[in-house]
Each structure stands twice: as structure tokens, then as C-alpha cells.
Design a protein around this motif. Structure first.
Motif, short mmCIF file in Angstrom:
data_model
loop_
_atom_site.label_atom_id
_atom_site.label_comp_id
_atom_site.label_asym_id
_atom_site.label_seq_id
_atom_site.Cartn_x
_atom_site.Cartn_y
_atom_site.Cartn_z
N HIS A 10 0.82 -1.21 0.00
CA HIS A 10 0.00 0.00 0.00
C HIS A 10 0.86 1.27 0.00
O HIS A 10 1.76 1.40 -0.81
N SER A 11 0.61 2.19 0.94
CA SER A 11 1.25 3.50 0.89
C SER A 11 2.75 3.46 1.14
O SER A 11 3.45 4.43 0.85
N ASP A 14 5.15 4.42 -1.61
CA ASP A 14 5.51 5.81 -1.91
C ASP A 14 7.00 6.05 -1.72
O ASP A 14 7.56 6.99 -2.29
N ASP A 77 -2.77 1.68 8.70
CA ASP A 77 -4.01 1.90 7.93
C ASP A 77 -5.23 2.05 8.83
O ASP A 77 -6.34 2.09 8.34
N ARG A 160 2.59 13.74 2.14
CA ARG A 160 2.81 13.53 0.72
C ARG A 160 2.55 14.78 -0.12
O ARG A 160 3.28 15.06 -1.05
N GLU A 170 -5.02 15.69 4.32
CA GLU A 170 -4.29 14.42 4.38
C GLU A 170 -4.06 13.99 5.82
O GLU A 170 -4.26 12.82 6.18
N ARG A 174 -5.55 10.74 7.70
CA ARG A 174 -4.61 9.72 8.18
C ARG A 174 -4.83 9.41 9.66
O ARG A 174 -4.77 8.25 10.08
#
Length: 251
Positions: A10-11, A14, A77, A160, A170, A174
């Protein structure tokens, strides 16, 4: 030479080189290393990690990587099921408190506008931020990957987005902050908690027209900043409503 397989989900991708993202990575190494150090060798900051599975078993950051280990690394998450497997860090109190690096001043002001405790000074160096975060259990907000990799930092988030409004949304998403928004309760200048004050106590600080037309005031006991619902209030209220909408879109 030992060999392992690593998969970031997932993230976390990045942070991974594009050629290695979202795939199983074959990695060779020849020295003893903790799984934390191994993860960060791929430029993934440890505060971004929520769960580590080695050969299907949850481990903590101190696990020493072995030859032929199959390592799966998952981001934070918000899933209760993931956190129950093996917490990598103590649960934060609610609402969480933050410290922002020197490049995120506008984000800090927006978070304060929404009522969140966010320390910020444009002369805070990385070492100072790391120490504050460690001693006060604050979440580091930064766009500096190397700052998040400092060992003493437990809680942190790599922001990000580039635009402050998008950065704010964001962070709200989060950390699931929408229900905790308490706008106009913190000083956007210094982070102090605002207090109601009698007009008589501060009228010597007011401009003549402000003294004439306004009766309700808030004051910051830390820096002395005075707030009232002047002509700018409609714009601020629209901004707050925009942030508070959970279906906010950056488009």
C-alpha cells in the motif's frame, strides 16, 4: 551471503524505488541487521510501518533478520485487526498532538485553526524536533524522510502533498481527526489555548472601530494575540467547513 524476500504494501510503496514497488523484492545482505534497519535501507521510515510479518509471524522492530526470511511490511491503515497482531508502539492518546518541521508552517497554522495542538517554529532543527517528539510523545509531521528515520522518533508521518490545504486534509484523514475538530480554540500564531475575555480587560489594545462594533473576544494567554469575529470571519468559517467535510476533494 544471506538472501531474503521483502514485500512492502500500500502507501509504503511511496518510498520505494519505482522498479521495486508493489512487488516481492529479492535482497542479499552480508551483515547482521534488525528488521527495522533492513526496512529503512529501502528508504521506508519506521514510523510509517504498522505491521511486520516474518514467515507469517508478527515481529517487532528488534527482530534480527535471518537467511531466507520472507518479510511483509504493512503501513498504518487504522485497521484494528492489524494493530492487534503485534503493536509496534504504544497507542497514542486522543486527540493526538503534533510537531511540524520548518517547511510545514502553513499546515501547522491550519491544524491549530481546527483546534489541534501542533508545535512549530521555523528555527526548529531536526535534532530539536526529534527530541520534542520523543519527550512529549508528539507525532512528527514532515516532508523530510531522513528526519523520520531518527531512532528516537516513535510517531511520525511523511506528508505527501505539496499544497498546505491538501496537506491538512491528508493529516485529518490519516489520523481520523474529523470528530475531534474544535475550531477557534487554539492560537494560530503560537499554539496556546484561547480563552474568553471581557472586553474591558483588553479594550486598550483595540482599534477604535473594533472597540465600537465588537463585544466578544478571545485572547491567547501565551502570546497575547486577540481574536474576534471581524470581517475575515466568513472566510475563515468557510475554510473550516471545507476541512471538516470528510468527502473533501483536492480536485
Amino acid at each position: 551471503m544471506a538472501q531474503i524476500k521483502v514485500h512492502f504494501y500500500h502507501s509504503l510503496n511511496d518510498f520505494i524505488a519505482p522498479a521495486l514497488s508493489a512487488t516481492e523484492i529479492i535482497h542479499n545482505f552480508d551483515r547482521k541487521a534488525s528488521v527495522k534497519d533492513m526496512i529503512e535501507s529501502f528508504n521506508v521510515p519506521h514510523p510509517e510501518v504498522e505491521l511486520i510479518l516474518v514467515n507469517g509471524i508478527a515481529v517487532n522492530f528488534n527482530y534480527i533478520v535471518q537467511d531466507r526470511d520472507n518479510i511483509q511490511v504493512y503501513p498504518a491503515d487504522g485497521s484494528p485487526e492489524v494493530k492487534r497482531l503485534l503493536p509496534l508502539r504504544a497507542e497514542l492518546s486522543r486527540p493526538p498532538v503534533f510537531v511540524a518541521d520548518s517547511n510545514l508552517g502553513k499546515l501547522a497554522r491550519y491544524l491549530r485553526l481546527l483546534g489541534f495542538d501542533c508545535l512549530y517554529r521555523n528555527d526548529f532543527g531536526d535534532a530539536t524536533i526529534a527530541t520534542i517528539a520523543s519527550e512529549q510523545q508528539r507525532i512528527v509531521l514532515t516532508r523530510d524522510r531522513s528526519l523520520l528515520q531518527r531512532r528516537i522518533i516513535t510517531y511520525g508521518y511523511f506528508v505527501r502533498a505539496n499544497l498546505p490545504k491538501i496537506q491538512t486534509q491528508e493529516v485529518l484523514k490519516r489520523f481520523n481527526l474529523y470528530s475531534l475538530i474544535k475550531p477557534l480554540t487554539r492560537c494560530t500564531h503560537c499554539n496556546g489555548k484561547l480563552m474568553e475575555t471581557c472586553k474591558q480587560q483588553i479594550e486598550h489594545c483595540l482599534e477604535p472601530l473594533t472597540r465600537k462594533y465588537y463585544e466578544k473576544f478571545l485572547v491567547c494567554p501565551e502570546c497575547g494575540q486577540i481574536y474576534w469575529q471581524g470581517g475575515h470571519y466568513v472566510r475563515i468559517k468557510l475554510l473550516i467547513d471545507e476541512f471538516a467535510a470528510e468527502n473533501y476533494s483536492s480536485v
